[in-house]
Design an enzyme around this catalytic site. Structure first.
Site, PDB file in Angstrom:
ATOM      1  N   ILE A 269       4.528   3.803   0.372  1.00 53.49           N
ATOM      2  CA  ILE A 269       4.524   3.515   1.808  1.00 53.49           C
ATOM      3  C   ILE A 269       4.901   2.048   2.039  1.00 53.49           C
ATOM      4  CG2 ILE A 269       3.082   3.461   3.898  1.00 53.49           C
ATOM      5  CD1 ILE A 269       3.481   6.297   2.844  1.00 53.49           C
TER       6      ILE A 269
ATOM      7  N   ASN B  85      -9.606  -3.069   5.856  1.00 53.51           N
ATOM      8  CA  ASN B  85      -8.927  -3.342   4.586  1.00 53.51           C
ATOM      9  C   ASN B  85      -7.809  -4.349   4.849  1.00 53.51           C
ATOM     10  OD1 ASN B  85      -6.675  -2.944   2.622  1.00 53.51           O
ATOM     11  ND2 ASN B  85      -8.123  -1.532   1.657  1.00 53.51           N
TER      12      ASN B  85
ATOM     13  N   CYS C   8      -2.210  -3.128  -4.519  1.00 50.64           N
ATOM     14  CA  CYS C   8      -1.163  -2.192  -4.100  1.00 50.64           C
ATOM     15  C   CYS C   8       0.017  -2.253  -5.062  1.00 50.64           C
ATOM     16  CB  CYS C   8      -0.676  -2.510  -2.693  1.00 50.64           C
ATOM     17  SG  CYS C   8       0.588  -1.341  -2.162  1.00 50.64           S
TER      18      CYS C   8
ATOM     19  N   LYS D 119     -11.192  -4.433  -3.787  1.00 54.14           N
ATOM     20  CA  LYS D 119     -10.656  -3.149  -4.270  1.00 54.14           C
ATOM     21  C   LYS D 119      -9.790  -3.392  -5.499  1.00 54.14           C
ATOM     22  CE  LYS D 119      -8.300   1.039  -2.756  1.00 54.14           C
ATOM     23  NZ  LYS D 119      -7.784   1.762  -1.592  1.00 54.14           N
TER      24      LYS D 119
ATOM     25  N   ILE E  83     -10.766   3.411  -7.728  1.00 55.15           N
ATOM     26  CA  ILE E  83      -9.548   2.719  -8.063  1.00 55.15           C
ATOM     27  C   ILE E  83      -8.502   2.864  -6.939  1.00 55.15           C
ATOM     28  CG2 ILE E  83      -9.812   3.002 -10.553  1.00 55.15           C
ATOM     29  CD1 ILE E  83      -7.904   5.363 -10.488  1.00 55.15           C
ATOM     30  N   ASN E  84      -7.531   1.963  -6.954  1.00 58.90           N
ATOM     31  CA  ASN E  84      -6.340   2.162  -6.152  1.00 58.90           C
ATOM     32  C   ASN E  84      -5.402   3.066  -6.971  1.00 58.90           C
ATOM     33  OD1 ASN E  84      -4.207   1.831  -4.246  1.00 58.90           O
ATOM     34  ND2 ASN E  84      -4.984  -0.205  -3.745  1.00 58.90           N
TER      35      ASN E  84
ATOM     36  N   GLY F  45     -10.751   8.028  -6.108  1.00 64.15           N
ATOM     37  CA  GLY F  45      -9.728   8.560  -7.006  1.00 64.15           C
ATOM     38  C   GLY F  45      -9.861  10.053  -7.205  1.00 64.15           C
TER      39      GLY F  45
ATOM     40  N   GLY G 185      -9.527  10.053  -0.334  1.00 64.80           N
ATOM     41  CA  GLY G 185      -8.171   9.601  -0.012  1.00 64.80           C
ATOM     42  C   GLY G 185      -7.206  10.759   0.202  1.00 64.80           C
ATOM     43  N   THR G 186      -6.454  11.084  -0.832  1.00 63.39           N
ATOM     44  CA  THR G 186      -5.403  12.103  -0.736  1.00 63.39           C
ATOM     45  C   THR G 186      -5.921  13.427  -0.158  1.00 63.39           C
ATOM     46  OG1 THR G 186      -4.212  11.049  -2.534  1.00 63.39           O
ATOM     47  CG2 THR G 186      -3.701  13.357  -2.139  1.00 63.39           C
TER      48      THR G 186
HETATM   49  C1  FMN Z   1      -0.272   7.536   1.428  1.00 58.15           C
HETATM   50  C2  FMN Z   1      -1.257   6.550   0.880  1.00 58.15           C
HETATM   51  C3  FMN Z   1      -1.366   5.288   1.463  1.00 58.15           C
HETATM   52  C4  FMN Z   1      -2.268   4.358   0.964  1.00 58.15           C
HETATM   53  N1  FMN Z   1      -2.376   3.134   1.572  1.00 58.15           N
HETATM   54  C5  FMN Z   1      -3.307   2.248   1.123  1.00 58.15           C
HETATM   55  C6  FMN Z   1      -3.489   0.996   1.773  1.00 58.15           C
HETATM   56  O1  FMN Z   1      -2.836   0.666   2.772  1.00 58.15           O
HETATM   57  N2  FMN Z   1      -4.423   0.151   1.273  1.00 58.15           N
HETATM   58  C7  FMN Z   1      -5.198   0.458   0.192  1.00 58.15           C
HETATM   59  O2  FMN Z   1      -6.049  -0.350  -0.211  1.00 58.15           O
HETATM   60  N3  FMN Z   1      -5.054   1.660  -0.433  1.00 58.15           N
HETATM   61  C8  FMN Z   1      -4.140   2.541   0.003  1.00 58.15           C
HETATM   62  N4  FMN Z   1      -4.012   3.756  -0.619  1.00 58.15           N
HETATM   63  C9  FMN Z   1      -4.852   4.057  -1.795  1.00 58.15           C
HETATM   64  C10 FMN Z   1      -6.067   4.894  -1.417  1.00 58.15           C
HETATM   65  O3  FMN Z   1      -6.911   4.215  -0.523  1.00 58.15           O
HETATM   66  C11 FMN Z   1      -6.869   5.289  -2.693  1.00 58.15           C
HETATM   67  O4  FMN Z   1      -7.329   4.122  -3.329  1.00 58.15           O
HETATM   68  C12 FMN Z   1      -6.018   6.076  -3.682  1.00 58.15           C
HETATM   69  O5  FMN Z   1      -5.163   6.970  -3.027  1.00 58.15           O
HETATM   70  C13 FMN Z   1      -6.877   6.849  -4.688  1.00 58.15           C
HETATM   71  O6  FMN Z   1      -7.698   7.792  -4.066  1.00 58.15           O
HETATM   72  P1  FMN Z   1      -7.301   9.345  -3.887  1.00 58.15           P
HETATM   73  O7  FMN Z   1      -6.879   9.843  -5.236  1.00 58.15           O
HETATM   74  O8  FMN Z   1      -8.533   9.998  -3.364  1.00 58.15           O
HETATM   75  O9  FMN Z   1      -6.168   9.369  -2.916  1.00 58.15           O
HETATM   76  C14 FMN Z   1      -3.089   4.697  -0.144  1.00 58.15           C
HETATM   77  C15 FMN Z   1      -2.983   5.968  -0.711  1.00 58.15           C
HETATM   78  C16 FMN Z   1      -2.087   6.891  -0.220  1.00 58.15           C
HETATM   79  C17 FMN Z   1      -2.013   8.242  -0.867  1.00 58.15           C
END
Ligand code: FMN
Length: 325
Positions: free
Chosen positions: A82, A110, A143, A178, A204-205, A256, A278-279
């Site tokens: 993104i 954030n 990121c 984070k 995690i990110n 995660g 998240g996802t």
């Molecule tokens: C489409 C998308 C956009 C994201 N944008 C951000 C963001 O702007 N800032 C951030 O700290 N993490 C961002 N993340 C990371 C999520 O907050 C999270 O840490 C990561 O997706 C892992 O968790 P999940 O497996 O449950 O998605 C983004 C994730 C996705 C999938």
């Protein structure tokens, strides 16, 4: 008592959790970038049933983000690039925060930036315009899909410590760092945050990942590599939460691949005090509420009075511990 959960006629298990002096209704937050600024999901999800919302990363200036394709589905997950698209901190405080202030849920802003000064300026600008339910900041130093998205901070222990100490001077609200999984070991980063006065760490990110179209032989994402998230990364996230738990005493927010109450219970047992969804929000915008409801049911069935009893309750046999596991 948390309103809105199925109680099956029995006493409610205690779902409230505390981070320092801030009380959340339950330990389930929605993760940055997967829930926008709340308005997007409101029609599908009673956001007051969430423990809180972590808003999309905000930087000093608005960012358009990366060109498409920005999202690719993978086995058990997704890749995104993104590129920290966001409205910029001025619109964030004039439009997004006042909108979110209407809801009885906690807001964590954030912040992403490319320099120490930008991180501090964004935080201080939000601090000046803070609404009553804004309880803290999550600092995105992790990121992976923009060149200046903070990863240079997140992969240096010294810079992580320096940035945390700097931001600590600018706020008494919750300061959550984070962390990225894209390092050899998360332990020294967790310890750096603790030394510098963070209130919690979240991890995690996303992990750096890639997908290729075998007919055009081109990368599917416009930025070639992107961030992998979703169920595919859960075992990695769980291991990193466990390693961070052993390395420091800070509260941990586990993130995660969490999609169910059972996933959440695993993270709590591994040492997280709270979790972020998240996802899974892209599959069910009310995934966080489903998870919170499922957690209440699990506690009922297991006859556990309070969710806090699960935290850091992993049973590791003595001989494994003695061997350094
Ligand atoms: C489409 C998308 C956009 C994201 N944008 C951000 C963001 O702007 N800032 C951030 O700290 N993490 C961002 N993340 C990371 C999520 O907050 C999270 O840490 C990561 O997706 C892992 O968790 P999940 O497996 O449950 O998605 C983004 C994730 C996705 C999938």
């Amino acid at each position: 008592m948390t309103e809105g959960f199925k109680s099956n006629g029995q006493a409610h298990p205690e779902m409230r959790v505390r981070l320092r002096d801030v009380e959340f209704k339950n330990p389930v937050l929605v993760a940055s970038g997967t829930f926008g600024y709340g308005a997007e999901a409101k029609q599908y999800c009673d956001i007051e049933q969430l423990g809180g919302i972590v808003t999309k990363s905000v930087s000093w200036k608005p960012r358009p983000g990366n060109p498409p394709h920005r999202i690719i589905e993978t086995a058990s997950g997704m890749l995104n690039s993104i590129g920290l698209a966001n409205v910029g901190v001025h619109s964030f405080v004039s439009e997004k925060l006042p909108y979110l202030a209407k809801f009885d849920t906690k807001i964590i802003a954030n912040i992403a930036a490319s320099s120490m000064e930008e991180y501090r300026n964004v935080l201080e600008h939000i601090e000046e315009h803070a609404t009553p339910n804004l309880v803290g900041y999550e600092i995105n130093i992790s990121c992976p899909n923009v060149k200046d998205g903070g990863l240079s901070f997140g992969t240096s222990v010294e810079r992580t410590e320096e940035l945390t100490a700097l931001l600590r001077q600018s706020t008494d609200k919750l300061l959550i760092i984070k962390l990225t999984p894209n390092v050899t070991s998360v332990a020294p980063f967790a310890q750096a945050c603790e030394r510098a006065g963070a209130d919690a760490i979240s991890l995690i990110n996303t992990l750096v990942g890639m997908s290729i179209d075998i007919y055009t032989r081109e990368p599917r994402l416009n930025t070639v590599t992107g961030g992998l998230s979703g169920p595919a990364i859960k075992p990695i996230a769980l291991a990193q939460v466990y390693q961070a738990r052993k390395a420091c005493k800070l509260p941990i927010i586990g993130i995660g691949g969490i999609a169910t109450a059972e996933d959440t219970v695993e993270f709590l047992i591994a040492g997280a005090s709270m979790v972020q969804i998240g996802t899974a929000n892209f599959v069910h915008p009310d995934a966080g509420i489903r998870v919170a409801n499922g957690l209440v049911e699990y506690l009922h069935k297991q006859k556990i009075a309070a969710v806090g009893e699960l935290v850091n309750s992993l049973t590791v046999r003595a001989e494994l511990k003695a061997a350094g596991w």
